[in-house]
Design an enzyme around this catalytic site. Structure first.
Site, PDB file in Angstrom:
ATOM      1  N   GLY A 300      77.892   9.607  -9.417  1.00  0.00           N
ATOM      2  CA  GLY A 300      78.481   8.947 -10.576  1.00  0.00           C
ATOM      3  C   GLY A 300      78.096   7.490 -10.697  1.00  0.00           C
ATOM      4  O   GLY A 300      78.398   6.857 -11.701  1.00  0.00           O
ATOM      5  N   SER A 351      84.919  12.824  -0.474  1.00  0.00           N
ATOM      6  CA  SER A 351      84.509  11.647   0.282  1.00  0.00           C
ATOM      7  C   SER A 351      83.504  12.049   1.353  1.00  0.00           C
ATOM      8  O   SER A 351      83.718  13.031   2.086  1.00  0.00           O
ATOM      9  CB  SER A 351      85.718  10.977   0.938  1.00  0.00           C
ATOM     10  OG  SER A 351      85.300   9.964   1.831  1.00  0.00           O
ATOM     11  N   ALA A 373      73.206   8.633  -2.147  1.00  0.00           N
ATOM     12  CA  ALA A 373      73.381   7.344  -2.832  1.00  0.00           C
ATOM     13  C   ALA A 373      74.803   6.815  -2.700  1.00  0.00           C
ATOM     14  O   ALA A 373      75.123   5.752  -3.232  1.00  0.00           O
ATOM     15  CB  ALA A 373      73.021   7.488  -4.311  1.00  0.00           C
ATOM     16  N   LYS A 377      78.551  -1.212  -1.730  1.00  0.00           N
ATOM     17  CA  LYS A 377      77.383  -2.089  -1.827  1.00  0.00           C
ATOM     18  C   LYS A 377      77.706  -3.527  -2.197  1.00  0.00           C
ATOM     19  O   LYS A 377      76.837  -4.388  -2.154  1.00  0.00           O
ATOM     20  CB  LYS A 377      76.398  -1.522  -2.852  1.00  0.00           C
ATOM     21  CG  LYS A 377      76.930  -1.531  -4.282  1.00  0.00           C
ATOM     22  CD  LYS A 377      75.867  -1.084  -5.280  1.00  0.00           C
ATOM     23  CE  LYS A 377      76.365  -1.222  -6.703  1.00  0.00           C
ATOM     24  NZ  LYS A 377      75.339  -0.868  -7.695  1.00  0.00           N
ATOM     25  N   SER A 416      68.591   2.816   0.491  1.00  0.00           N
ATOM     26  CA  SER A 416      68.861   1.625   1.294  1.00  0.00           C
ATOM     27  C   SER A 416      68.671   0.378   0.440  1.00  0.00           C
ATOM     28  O   SER A 416      68.606   0.459  -0.797  1.00  0.00           O
ATOM     29  CB  SER A 416      67.946   1.595   2.523  1.00  0.00           C
ATOM     30  OG  SER A 416      68.345   0.567   3.405  1.00  0.00           O
ATOM     31  N   LYS A 419      68.729  -5.876   1.679  1.00  0.00           N
ATOM     32  CA  LYS A 419      69.704  -6.633   2.475  1.00  0.00           C
ATOM     33  C   LYS A 419      69.824  -6.099   3.891  1.00  0.00           C
ATOM     34  O   LYS A 419      70.479  -6.714   4.754  1.00  0.00           O
ATOM     35  CB  LYS A 419      71.066  -6.605   1.778  1.00  0.00           C
ATOM     36  CG  LYS A 419      71.076  -7.359   0.447  1.00  0.00           C
ATOM     37  CD  LYS A 419      72.391  -7.239  -0.271  1.00  0.00           C
ATOM     38  CE  LYS A 419      72.376  -8.055  -1.565  1.00  0.00           C
ATOM     39  NZ  LYS A 419      71.346  -7.604  -2.519  1.00  0.00           N
ATOM     40  N   SER A 460      73.044  -2.593 -13.094  1.00  0.00           N
ATOM     41  CA  SER A 460      73.841  -1.619 -12.354  1.00  0.00           C
ATOM     42  C   SER A 460      75.261  -2.139 -12.170  1.00  0.00           C
ATOM     43  O   SER A 460      75.539  -3.338 -12.330  1.00  0.00           O
ATOM     44  CB  SER A 460      73.218  -1.342 -10.981  1.00  0.00           C
ATOM     45  OG  SER A 460      73.205  -2.522 -10.200  1.00  0.00           O
TER      46      SER A 460
END
Length: 620
Positions: A300, A351, A373, A377, A416, A419, A460
């Protein structure tokens, strides 16, 4: 509908009656012209021949005009095609009329002067042209001038085919509230000349001066063939005018003849990156998802939902979407059901941290390819909740990886981030651990595990662009952490193209990295967005520097030095060589941190640092 049909028939009857008058007028006028514009000099015999031939002449004309669609064309929008039909109809009518008269008067050597037939055809074409195009001409020249003060004043950059199509539509439509004040083109031979009565006023270097002199409200970039670098150079000039900016999205519209006002899009910050978009021929590489059961965790989210769209368009046997957030997941479910009604779609709220739930899902659906994904983040939020970063990113990835191994998934692709390279925040450090999990399990499983690393994704959820837009809409200020902070940027479609191509290239153990060109200063993005919104930075909208947030770097790196770089078939995609590590020690550390994090320690970051020696804790 009946009233509409009635109106059309009335218009056609009117056109037929008008053509009858034109044919009669043409026949008589041709004689007058032949005898030097003197009606009295025309022999009565010739007038009698013309008059007696009129019934046949009229029948022939109406039939020919009907066959050549002169009664079904939309003459308001008539162009070259309609003109060719009109000319052909007049030529055919003249020939048939000539044959008919000669046959009817075959006992006479010259029933009418030979020049009459040529004059008749020429006058017929002229009168028909005037009758068909006069309304359009009047409307073009006078239709909008009545209220010109209230029209949006537009400058078009590009006096080529696209510019030509745009000005024709604007001039020919009373529903487009625009007035083109001029063109700009870098072709010196065009400067000073006119297109549809509109002058080419100068080249790109004159845009600012022209915008001020002609009180321009909007600038349209009509150069669909321009490269991203060239477009950026033009936009860098245009944005200084404070005008609203629009452009044609791409060259395909010029090729397809699909250039219109409705296809114009607002210029956005993506256009100012100054590089050509990364393009991947997905059709040639997506065969590996065809007729496969594909799972997307975090389906999603911004990246996950675009992955689902691309996968759905390439005929998977079944698409399984797993996500914990119901609202965004519902949105992508409804979109895919609407756009791909034949797709075998399974959408599950779950989850990745729930071992038993993951096992049940993998056991029931048996995915062959998994795109992972799902992750936390947002850097500042994770700095405040480091335990959650470990639970979701590290333990969640570990559980999905274990399920993939247990249920014989063929290929596992993890998302990934840059960062993860020499991380200074807990989010990046946890993603580095995820890469290490991928590397470790690839050496111990039949499943091919790979990671895909890229930078910031424009637009995003949680990215800087939506935040800037909200701040601008609120009147400012726009907040930037540091004047020198830079980031690599890519669009969502570019990121997803990389992920999908990585799935095609994967042999196991790789970290795929995208060459994203030159990094961009965040303050420049902020200024560009303010300018594109029609405001002036530091005057209308203030830019405020708030200081680096906990765990935030001035710049991001794409690879650690030890990883090196290896090319792929796509020169913009590289592979980082796996770093040698003690896998047994790493697995033991995973077990230890799993037991420790559930106790909700005050600071899990030191445990993470033991697993990722390159992690630099910033706010001890």
């Amino acid at each position: 509908m009946k009233n509409l049909d009635k109106t059309l028939w009335i218009k056609r009857i009117f056109m037929v009656l008008m053509d009858i008058c034109i044919v009669i007028l043409t026949s008589i006028t041709a004689l007058i012209v032949r005898f030097e514009f003197s009606l009295s000099a025309v022999p009565k015999y010739y007038i009698g021949v013309v008059w007696s031939s009129l019934p046949a002449t009229l029948v022939i004309a109406i039939i020919v005009f009907y066959v050549f669609r002169l009664y079904s064309s939309l003459w308001v929008y008539a162009g070259v095609t309609e003109l060719l039909y009109l000319a052909a109809a007049c030529i055919v009518d003249t020939l048939l009329n000539t044959v008919t008269i000669l046959l009817n008067y075959r006992d006479q050597e010259y029933p009418l002067p030979r020049s009459w037939y040529f004059i008749y055809g020429t006058l017929l074409l002229a009168f028909m042209f005037i009758s068909r195009y006069s309304y359009r001409a009047v409307r073009t020249f006078f239709g909008k001038k009545v209220d010109e003060k209230n029209l949006k004043r537009v400058l078009v950059v590009g006096a080529g085919e696209a510019g030509n199509s745009i000005i024709k539509e604007i001039s020919g439509s009373r529903f487009v509230n625009m007035h083109i004040v001029g063109f700009v083109d870098d072709d010196k031979s065009k400067i000073g000349k006119y297109m549809h009565g509109v002058k080419v006023l100068g080249d790109r270097n004159d845009i600012i001066e022209i915008a001020n002199e002609y009180l321009v409200d909007e600038i349209i970039i009509a150069i669909p063939t321009a490269s991203a670098k060239e477009t950026k150079a033009i936009l860098d000039i245009c944005k200084q005018t404070g005008c609203e900016l629009k452009r044609l999205p791409g060259i395909y519209q010029l090729v397809n003849g699909d250039v219109s006002i409705s296809k114009l899009k607002d210029v956005d910050v993506n256009d100012l990156l100054g590089r050509d978009p990364i393009t991947v021929d997905l059709d040639s590489i997506m065969g590996y998802v065809s007729d496969k059961v594909v799972m997307v965790t975090g389906g999603g989210g911004s990246i996950g939902s675009e992955l689902c769209r691309q996968i759905a368009s390439h005929n998977p046997k079944q698409l399984v979407i797993v996500d914990i957030y119901e609202n965004t997941t519902y949105d992508i479910q409804q979109e895919l059901r609407r756009n791909y009604p034949e797709l075998d779609l399974v959408v599950l709220i779950a989850s990745v941290r729930n071992t038993k739930r993951m096992d049940l899902i993998f056991d029931k659906y048996r995915p062959e390819i998994v795109y992972h994904a799902a992750a936390h983040k947002h850097v500042p939020l994770m700095e405040d909740s480091p335990n959650e970063a470990v639970k979701n990113n590290v333990l969640g990835t570990w559980k999905v990886v274990q399920a993939a191994d247990k249920y014989n998934v063929k290929r596992f692709v993890m998302i990934s981030t840059d960062k993860a390279v020499n991380p200074t925040n807990i989010m990046g450090a946890t993603k580095r651990i995820c890469e290490m999990i991928i590397q470790t399990y690839n050496n111990r499983s039949k499943t091919e595990y790979v990671a895909v690393r890229f930078g910031n994704v424009l637009g995003s959820n949680g990215s800087v662009i939506p935040l800037f837009k909200k701040q601008i809409e609120a009147g400012g200020p726009v907040t930037v952490t540091h004047p020198d902070i830079i980031r690599y940027f890519m669009t969502i479609p570019e990121a997803v193209s990389l992920v999908l191509q990585a799935g095609a290239y994967a042999k196991g153990g790789e970290i795929f990295v995208l060459d994203m060109g030159e990094p961009v200063k965040i303050v420049d993005l902020a200024r560009n967005l303010i300018l594109l919104s029609g405001h002036k930075p530091d005057e209308d909208i203030q830019i405020v520097f708030t200081g680096l947030r906990p765990g935030e770097k001035l710049y991001e790196e794409m690879l650690m030095k030890e990883e090196g770089m290896q090319e792929t078939a796509n020169k913009l995609i590289h592979i980082g060589k796996p770093i040698q590590m003690d896998e047994e020690k790493f697995l033991k550390q995973l077990e230890e941190i799993k037991e420790h994090v559930v106790e909700e320690p005050d600071d899990i970051r030191e445990w993470v640092q033991r697993m990722v020696p390159t992690y630099s804790i910033q706010n001890r």
